[in-house]
Design a protein around this motif. Structure first.
Motif, PDB file in Angstrom:
ATOM      1  N   TYR A 153       0.820  -1.216   0.000  1.00  0.00           N
ATOM      2  CA  TYR A 153       0.000   0.000   0.000  1.00  0.00           C
ATOM      3  C   TYR A 153       0.853   1.266   0.000  1.00  0.00           C
ATOM      4  O   TYR A 153       0.590   2.198  -0.766  1.00  0.00           O
ATOM      5  CB  TYR A 153      -0.888   0.017   1.246  1.00  0.00           C
ATOM      6  CG  TYR A 153      -2.234  -0.639   1.106  1.00  0.00           C
ATOM      7  CD1 TYR A 153      -2.420  -1.789   0.354  1.00  0.00           C
ATOM      8  CD2 TYR A 153      -3.339  -0.122   1.766  1.00  0.00           C
ATOM      9  CE1 TYR A 153      -3.668  -2.395   0.259  1.00  0.00           C
ATOM     10  CE2 TYR A 153      -4.596  -0.712   1.688  1.00  0.00           C
ATOM     11  CZ  TYR A 153      -4.752  -1.854   0.932  1.00  0.00           C
ATOM     12  OH  TYR A 153      -5.984  -2.441   0.843  1.00  0.00           O
ATOM     13  N   ALA A 186      -1.067  -6.224  -2.574  1.00  0.00           N
ATOM     14  CA  ALA A 186      -2.342  -5.511  -2.466  1.00  0.00           C
ATOM     15  C   ALA A 186      -3.365  -6.340  -1.695  1.00  0.00           C
ATOM     16  O   ALA A 186      -4.113  -5.810  -0.866  1.00  0.00           O
ATOM     17  CB  ALA A 186      -2.880  -5.182  -3.860  1.00  0.00           C
ATOM     18  N   SER A 220      -4.986  -5.480   1.905  1.00  0.00           N
ATOM     19  CA  SER A 220      -6.444  -5.412   2.028  1.00  0.00           C
ATOM     20  C   SER A 220      -6.930  -6.177   3.244  1.00  0.00           C
ATOM     21  O   SER A 220      -7.887  -5.754   3.917  1.00  0.00           O
ATOM     22  CB  SER A 220      -7.102  -5.977   0.757  1.00  0.00           C
ATOM     23  OG  SER A 220      -6.757  -5.224  -0.383  1.00  0.00           O
ATOM     24  N   PRO A 251      -9.766  -0.154   1.017  1.00  0.00           N
ATOM     25  CA  PRO A 251      -9.329  -0.656  -0.292  1.00  0.00           C
ATOM     26  C   PRO A 251      -8.060   0.054  -0.734  1.00  0.00           C
ATOM     27  O   PRO A 251      -7.837   1.222  -0.399  1.00  0.00           O
ATOM     28  CB  PRO A 251     -10.509  -0.312  -1.212  1.00  0.00           C
ATOM     29  CG  PRO A 251     -11.664  -0.050  -0.300  1.00  0.00           C
ATOM     30  CD  PRO A 251     -11.090   0.490   0.969  1.00  0.00           C
ATOM     31  N   VAL A 252      -7.236  -0.632  -1.495  1.00  0.00           N
ATOM     32  CA  VAL A 252      -5.913  -0.109  -1.825  1.00  0.00           C
ATOM     33  C   VAL A 252      -5.984   1.248  -2.527  1.00  0.00           C
ATOM     34  O   VAL A 252      -5.216   2.161  -2.186  1.00  0.00           O
ATOM     35  CB  VAL A 252      -5.107  -1.131  -2.664  1.00  0.00           C
ATOM     36  CG1 VAL A 252      -5.825  -1.527  -3.950  1.00  0.00           C
ATOM     37  CG2 VAL A 252      -3.715  -0.595  -2.975  1.00  0.00           C
ATOM     38  N   ILE A 253      -6.895   1.435  -3.471  1.00  0.00           N
ATOM     39  CA  ILE A 253      -6.936   2.704  -4.209  1.00  0.00           C
ATOM     40  C   ILE A 253      -7.389   3.847  -3.304  1.00  0.00           C
ATOM     41  O   ILE A 253      -6.850   4.955  -3.354  1.00  0.00           O
ATOM     42  CB  ILE A 253      -7.828   2.576  -5.457  1.00  0.00           C
ATOM     43  CG1 ILE A 253      -7.201   1.570  -6.434  1.00  0.00           C
ATOM     44  CG2 ILE A 253      -8.017   3.921  -6.135  1.00  0.00           C
ATOM     45  CD1 ILE A 253      -8.014   1.305  -7.677  1.00  0.00           C
ATOM     46  N   SER A 254      -8.358   3.584  -2.440  1.00  0.00           N
ATOM     47  CA  SER A 254      -8.802   4.617  -1.491  1.00  0.00           C
ATOM     48  C   SER A 254      -7.692   4.963  -0.510  1.00  0.00           C
ATOM     49  O   SER A 254      -7.475   6.134  -0.174  1.00  0.00           O
ATOM     50  CB  SER A 254     -10.038   4.127  -0.731  1.00  0.00           C
ATOM     51  OG  SER A 254     -11.129   3.956  -1.598  1.00  0.00           O
ATOM     52  N   SER A 260      -9.182  -3.999  -5.542  1.00  0.00           N
ATOM     53  CA  SER A 260      -9.779  -2.970  -4.695  1.00  0.00           C
ATOM     54  C   SER A 260     -11.284  -3.193  -4.539  1.00  0.00           C
ATOM     55  O   SER A 260     -11.841  -3.016  -3.456  1.00  0.00           O
ATOM     56  CB  SER A 260      -9.486  -1.593  -5.293  1.00  0.00           C
ATOM     57  OG  SER A 260      -9.762  -0.558  -4.381  1.00  0.00           O
ATOM     58  N   ARG A 261     -11.960  -3.582  -5.622  1.00  0.00           N
ATOM     59  CA  ARG A 261     -13.401  -3.811  -5.569  1.00  0.00           C
ATOM     60  C   ARG A 261     -13.766  -5.019  -4.713  1.00  0.00           C
ATOM     61  O   ARG A 261     -14.883  -5.097  -4.180  1.00  0.00           O
ATOM     62  CB  ARG A 261     -13.939  -3.995  -6.986  1.00  0.00           C
ATOM     63  CG  ARG A 261     -14.009  -2.703  -7.790  1.00  0.00           C
ATOM     64  CD  ARG A 261     -14.440  -2.962  -9.219  1.00  0.00           C
ATOM     65  NE  ARG A 261     -14.600  -1.714  -9.966  1.00  0.00           N
ATOM     66  CZ  ARG A 261     -14.764  -1.652 -11.277  1.00  0.00           C
ATOM     67  NH1 ARG A 261     -14.782  -2.766 -12.005  1.00  0.00           N
ATOM     68  NH2 ARG A 261     -14.897  -0.477 -11.871  1.00  0.00           N
ATOM     69  N   TYR A 264     -12.423  -5.798  -1.904  1.00  0.00           N
ATOM     70  CA  TYR A 264     -11.850  -5.494  -0.588  1.00  0.00           C
ATOM     71  C   TYR A 264     -12.512  -6.265   0.550  1.00  0.00           C
ATOM     72  O   TYR A 264     -11.838  -6.892   1.371  1.00  0.00           O
ATOM     73  CB  TYR A 264     -11.948  -3.984  -0.355  1.00  0.00           C
ATOM     74  CG  TYR A 264     -11.670  -3.538   1.060  1.00  0.00           C
ATOM     75  CD1 TYR A 264     -10.414  -3.695   1.629  1.00  0.00           C
ATOM     76  CD2 TYR A 264     -12.673  -2.941   1.834  1.00  0.00           C
ATOM     77  CE1 TYR A 264     -10.154  -3.267   2.917  1.00  0.00           C
ATOM     78  CE2 TYR A 264     -12.420  -2.510   3.122  1.00  0.00           C
ATOM     79  CZ  TYR A 264     -11.164  -2.678   3.658  1.00  0.00           C
ATOM     80  OH  TYR A 264     -10.911  -2.267   4.938  1.00  0.00           O
TER      81      TYR A 264
END
Length: 305
Positions: A65, A85, A89, A95-98, A166-167, A169
């Motif tokens: 991350y 990732a 998580s 989530p990784v992108i957030s 990410s989705r 998570y």
């Protein structure tokens, strides 16, 4: 023009749900684990699951991350990046992108207006300090402006594998709880072993790792040493380097965010960097960008004679 942050009732409902599920529930789970000691004492199995999952998910946060996805301090093969990732998580920190968007926002506004979790913006005196510590360590996650991932993480949105991870998570968190429960049940062939594995390898592990990471956001922006000049109030807490996977070299990191090593010197303990070097030695990571000696010397704070 793309808005830098998003703030609306829907986002705040999601934040409140995440706060209850992954910040409050681990506290309850830790209390239950202590109570469950009357049923099954803490032993080698519980320690192994707690330590093993803490190590995997902690390295997922710091090496994955933080150092790989947020700051791009090195490059890695696709499957290594995916595993980091997923491991991150399972820590239950978003989530990784957030997470990346939040942390990039933190660096952009560190200890200034707009920083999601600064302890230094809550007033003067000891009351302001206590409010700031409580906010930065824990309370900010209940409700805050959400950094727009389109603005802060456009590079990650182009990576279809990372978007998919990410989705999913919530499923990775379920996996991180199921693994220790399954191992505990299979090793002991009992329901008590499964429950104990879930509690210690799942909820207690999340609780411990969360508070280690949050302490960097809170205490290390108020206390510690400052060997390097940086525009915010970051500090080092070298005594905690091992249990924070090297993250407690926080002033070093803010001074040189492009560095895969937070310790900077070989003798400073930095398990996150050790993993990256191990991956590099195996040909699975490359392009490690260390700051030059001259750049470090230029930023070093000179003590008054």
């Amino acid at each position: 023009m793309i808005a830098k942050t998003v703030s609306n009732p829907y986002i705040h409902r999601l934040q409140r749900r995440h706060f209850l599920l992954f910040d409050i529930l681990p506290i309850i789970g830790t209390a239950v684990a202590i109570g469950f000691l009357w049923v099954r004492p803490f032993g080698a199995l519980e320690f192994g699951l707690l330590f093993g999952l803490w190590l995997i998910t902690g390295l997922g946060i710091t090496a994955g991350y933080h150092r790989l996805f947020t700051h791009r301090t090195f490059k890695a093969t696709g499957w290594v990046a995916a595993l980091l990732a997923i491991a991150g998580s399972m820590a239950g920190q978003g989530p990784v992108i957030s997470w990346v968007a939040l942390h990039r926002r933190h660096h952009e506004c560190s200890d200034q207006e707009g920083d999601p979790h600064s302890p230094n913006l809550s007033g003067d005196g000891w009351r302001g300090a206590l409010r700031g510590l409580a906010h930065s360590h824990f309370l900010w996650m209940h409700r805050h402006e959400y950094p727009n991932v389109v603005h802060y993480a456009p590079d990650l949105l182009k990576d279809r594998s990372l978007v998919r991870i990410s989705r999913l998570y919530y499923w990775w968190i379920v996996l991180g709880l199921a693994i220790p429960a399954l191992i505990g049940g299979l090793v002991t062939l009992s329901w008590t072993g499964a429950v104990s594995g879930l509690l210690w390898g799942g909820f207690v592990r999340i609780f411990v790792l969360e508070h280690i990471v949050w302490a960097i956001n809170s205490f290390l922006h108020m206390f510690g040493t400052r060997p390097y000049d940086s525009r915010e109030n970051s500090h080092n807490g070298g005594i905690f380097a091992l249990i924070t996977f090297g993250e407690s070299w926080h002033n070093n990191h803010h001074a040189f965010p492009e560095s895969p090593s937070f310790g900077l010197q070989w003798y400073r303990l930095d398990p996150g960097y050790w993993l990256i070097r191990l991956l590099a030695g195996a040909g699975l990571a490359w392009d490690l960008r260390m700051p030059s000696e001259s750049r470090m010397a230029a930023k070093r704070i000179q003590l008054a004679p």
